[in-house]
Design a protein around this motif. Structure first.
Motif, mmCIF file in Angstrom:
data_model
loop_
_atom_site.group_PDB
_atom_site.id
_atom_site.type_symbol
_atom_site.label_atom_id
_atom_site.label_comp_id
_atom_site.label_asym_id
_atom_site.label_seq_id
_atom_site.Cartn_x
_atom_site.Cartn_y
_atom_site.Cartn_z
ATOM 1 N N ASP A 1 38.179 40.416 47.307
ATOM 2 C CA ASP A 1 39.053 40.621 48.291
ATOM 3 C C ASP A 1 39.220 39.040 49.030
ATOM 4 N N ILE A 2 38.512 38.201 48.821
ATOM 5 C CA ILE A 2 38.499 36.894 49.192
ATOM 6 C C ILE A 2 39.720 36.225 49.056
ATOM 7 N N TYR A 3 40.297 36.749 47.901
ATOM 8 C CA TYR A 3 41.769 36.033 47.488
ATOM 9 C C TYR A 3 42.821 36.691 48.228
ATOM 10 N N SER A 4 42.904 37.957 48.926
ATOM 11 C CA SER A 4 43.826 38.711 49.467
ATOM 12 C C SER A 4 43.601 38.943 51.107
ATOM 13 N N SER A 5 42.286 38.937 51.575
ATOM 14 C CA SER A 5 41.914 39.174 52.915
ATOM 15 C C SER A 5 41.222 38.246 53.643
ATOM 16 N N LEU A 6 40.832 37.022 53.134
ATOM 17 C CA LEU A 6 40.287 35.943 53.805
ATOM 18 C C LEU A 6 41.117 34.559 53.755
ATOM 19 N N GLU B 1 42.546 38.917 31.489
ATOM 20 C CA GLU B 1 42.971 39.916 32.269
ATOM 21 C C GLU B 1 43.876 39.721 33.267
ATOM 22 N N LYS B 2 45.097 40.571 33.307
ATOM 23 C CA LYS B 2 46.471 40.028 34.208
ATOM 24 C C LYS B 2 46.213 41.066 35.463
ATOM 25 N N ILE B 3 45.443 40.583 36.434
ATOM 26 C CA ILE B 3 45.086 41.022 37.677
ATOM 27 C C ILE B 3 45.619 40.187 38.795
ATOM 28 N N ASP B 4 46.474 40.472 39.494
ATOM 29 C CA ASP B 4 46.781 39.568 40.677
ATOM 30 C C ASP B 4 45.921 39.845 41.915
ATOM 31 N N LEU B 5 45.076 38.959 42.212
ATOM 32 C CA LEU B 5 44.011 39.215 43.149
ATOM 33 C C LEU B 5 44.470 39.061 44.682
ATOM 34 N N THR B 6 45.555 38.160 44.408
ATOM 35 C CA THR B 6 46.308 37.872 45.863
ATOM 36 C C THR B 6 46.797 38.972 46.522
ATOM 37 N N LYS B 7 46.979 40.089 45.822
ATOM 38 C CA LYS B 7 47.585 41.353 46.512
ATOM 39 C C LYS B 7 46.128 42.433 46.709
ATOM 40 N N LYS B 8 46.126 43.142 47.831
ATOM 41 C CA LYS B 8 45.291 43.811 48.105
ATOM 42 C C LYS B 8 45.416 45.241 46.978
ATOM 43 N N ILE B 9 44.055 45.425 46.244
ATOM 44 C CA ILE B 9 43.806 46.474 45.270
ATOM 45 C C ILE B 9 43.678 47.787 45.564
ATOM 46 N N THR B 10 44.284 48.856 45.439
ATOM 47 C CA THR B 10 43.849 50.187 45.706
ATOM 48 C C THR B 10 43.875 51.147 44.595
ATOM 49 N N ASN B 11 44.417 50.774 43.388
ATOM 50 C CA ASN B 11 44.260 51.633 42.383
ATOM 51 C C ASN B 11 42.828 51.660 41.838
ATOM 52 N N GLU B 12 42.331 52.862 41.492
ATOM 53 C CA GLU B 12 40.998 53.178 41.173
ATOM 54 C C GLU B 12 40.695 52.838 39.940
ATOM 55 N N THR B 13 41.332 52.725 38.978
ATOM 56 C CA THR B 13 41.402 52.397 37.556
ATOM 57 C C THR B 13 41.123 50.846 37.628
ATOM 58 N N GLU C 1 36.387 17.482 42.930
ATOM 59 C CA GLU C 1 35.168 18.270 42.846
ATOM 60 C C GLU C 1 35.602 19.323 41.672
ATOM 61 N N ILE C 2 35.161 19.068 40.615
ATOM 62 C CA ILE C 2 35.170 20.587 39.334
ATOM 63 C C ILE C 2 34.143 21.354 39.622
ATOM 64 N N PHE C 3 34.308 22.469 39.918
ATOM 65 C CA PHE C 3 33.381 23.489 39.862
ATOM 66 C C PHE C 3 33.325 24.494 38.721
ATOM 67 N N PRO C 4 32.306 25.245 38.349
ATOM 68 C CA PRO C 4 32.364 26.359 37.494
ATOM 69 C C PRO C 4 33.572 27.282 38.007
ATOM 70 N N LEU C 5 34.024 28.170 37.006
ATOM 71 C CA LEU C 5 35.080 28.965 37.072
ATOM 72 C C LEU C 5 34.868 29.955 38.386
ATOM 73 N N ASN C 6 35.989 30.217 39.280
ATOM 74 C CA ASN C 6 35.796 30.971 40.306
ATOM 75 C C ASN C 6 36.235 32.492 39.752
ATOM 76 N N PHE C 7 36.248 33.579 40.115
ATOM 77 C CA PHE C 7 36.508 34.788 39.857
ATOM 78 C C PHE C 7 37.950 34.973 39.373
ATOM 79 N N GLU C 8 38.917 34.412 40.176
ATOM 80 C CA GLU C 8 40.103 34.270 39.629
ATOM 81 C C GLU C 8 40.499 33.734 38.212
ATOM 82 N N GLU C 9 39.796 32.472 38.298
ATOM 83 C CA GLU C 9 39.921 32.103 36.733
ATOM 84 C C GLU C 9 39.059 32.623 35.549
ATOM 85 N N PHE C 10 37.935 33.266 36.086
ATOM 86 C CA PHE C 10 37.270 34.103 35.037
ATOM 87 C C PHE C 10 38.205 35.384 34.715
#
Length: 406
Positions: free
Chosen positions: A401-406, A153-165, A138-147
């Motif tokens: 956080d669905i990618y790192s904490s669930l 945007e090179k942000i690794d969502l599999t790691k918990k992010i704490t940097n405020e910027t 099943e092909i769905f619209p993009l998830n946020f990681e694909e978005f």
């Protein structure tokens, strides 16, 4: 082209005998995925788009005519040569089941990869004879990681992010994701007016192609009326009798239209979670749209500028089903109206999750009751304007956080 996450799973079956079937709503990226797969195939190959009447005629005539055509084109030297055949919009075939079964059973040199926009029509035309011959994606619209990938945007969502910027940037990006949805063409378009135009085109094509032509819905105005009413109710309990009165449609017609909408990846009816399966079958479901951009255009005829509670909840649902699969997403509600937005079944684990735009509006009464009665240790509240402090019976999460904490 930007590679979708699902490609990793599809590629596992490229060298098997299985017929690969991609299905999902229009414009979610099935054709792009097919073309990426096509580029990676090293053997003889050909791509049939069945919206082209010439190709439709050839494929309707059967596998022998297809192979003769490939021979004439010089793609293969003889009909026993190994080749890969791509068929886009397979639902247009008069009898796709027959073509796929015959090819699988008697032409082991042929690998089939097919896609279809309408699950409703695929299910209607694909018979039980294909059991064990296909592997479905099943092909769905993009998830946020694909978005984020589409936004470069090179942000690794599999790691918990704490940097405020980075968190501030993610917050702005997720807001855009919720307000505009995850259809690839919409994500790649910058101007809001153009996004609205493209979304309306997707809706119009869906109504004219899948609904009028494929599902044979005669009274399009009534169908439109129902879908607009439903759009205002995403995230709410579905009362068919009430819906019948509001939309001025017979109950049987409403149920038929709901089946079509669910089977063509516009809405999903989510069942309540109960230990007793028999009781679950007689409870009202909740309705969710798969995509928030489509939802907003159907409901408000425009993309909103600010987040609304039911649109945010719909975005959370959409993210959850892409990670955990739709059959593992439930909600919970008691007779005295205690409610939890989502109950997720993840293997042997049960995960209760509330969604709130502001964490300050979260009440832990229902969550505490559920945790005590179902012996649950970890409960969550997913909020856009999140709290950094967990409270009794709930851990606060940002949507990503669905990618790192669930």
């Amino acid at each position: 082209m930007i590679k979708r996450n699902v490609l990793k799973n599809i590629n596992k079956y490229i060298n098997t005998d299985d017929i690969i079937v991609l299905h999902g709503a229009r414009q979610v990226g099935k054709t792009s995925i097919m073309k990426m797969l096509y580029e990676d195939i090293k053997t003889a190959k050909y791509y049939f788009d069945l919206e082209d009447s010439r190709f439709l005629s050839i494929c309707n005539n059967g596998i022998e005519d297809i192979l003769s055509f490939l021979q004439q084109k010089g793609i293969i030297k003889n009909k026993e040569d190994k080749c890969c055949i791509f068929i886009d919009e397979v639902q247009y075939l008069t009898n796709p089941s027959s073509l796929l079964k015959l090819t699988y059973d008697h032409y082991k040199n042929v690998k089939l990869i097919v896609s279809g926009s309408s699950s409703f029509n695929i299910k209607k035309k694909f018979k039980d004879s294909l059991v064990g011959r296909t592997v479905d994606f099943e092909i769905f619209p993009l998830n946020f990681e694909e978005f984020l990938l589409f936004k470069e945007e090179k942000i690794d969502l599999t790691k918990k992010i704490t940097n405020e910027t980075i968190l501030k940037n993610l917050s702005d990006l997720y807001k855009e994701f919720v307000l505009c949805g995850g259809y690839p063409k919409i994500v790649l378009t910058n101007e809001t007016e153009m996004k609205e135009t493209y979304l309306q085109q997707i809706i119009d094509t869906y109504i004219n192609k899948d609904i009028r032509d494929l599902a044979n819905v005669k009274y399009i105005d009534r169908f439109n009326r129902l879908i607009q009413v439903l759009a205002s109710q995403s995230g709410n309990l579905l009362n068919v009798s009430e819906l019948s009165n509001t939309a001025k449609l017979a109950r049987q017609t409403v149920e038929e239209y709901l089946f079509i909408l669910e089977s063509t990846y516009i809405i999903k009816l989510v069942s309540p979670y109960y230990n007793n399966i028999r009781s679950e079958l007689f409870k009202m479901p909740k309705i969710f749209f798969y995509d928030t951009g489509i939802l907003s255009m159907l409901w408000m005829k425009m993309l909103p500028k600010e987040l609304l509670g039911n649109i945010f909840e719909t975005s959370v649902f959409s993210e959850l089903l892409k990670k955990f699969k739709k059959e593992n997403i439930y909600f919970w509600r008691t007779q005295n109206k205690q409610e939890i937005d989502f109950i997720i079944k993840d293997k042997q684990k049960i995960i209760p999750l509330e969604s709130k735009i502001k964490s300050s509006s979260f009440s832990n009464t229902a969550m505490k009751f559920f945790a005590e009665n179902y012996k649950i240790k970890d409960c969550y509240c997913m909020s856009f304007e999140g709290s950094k402090e967990d409270i009794e019976s709930a851990k606060f999460l940002n949507p990503w956080d669905i990618y790192s904490s669930l």
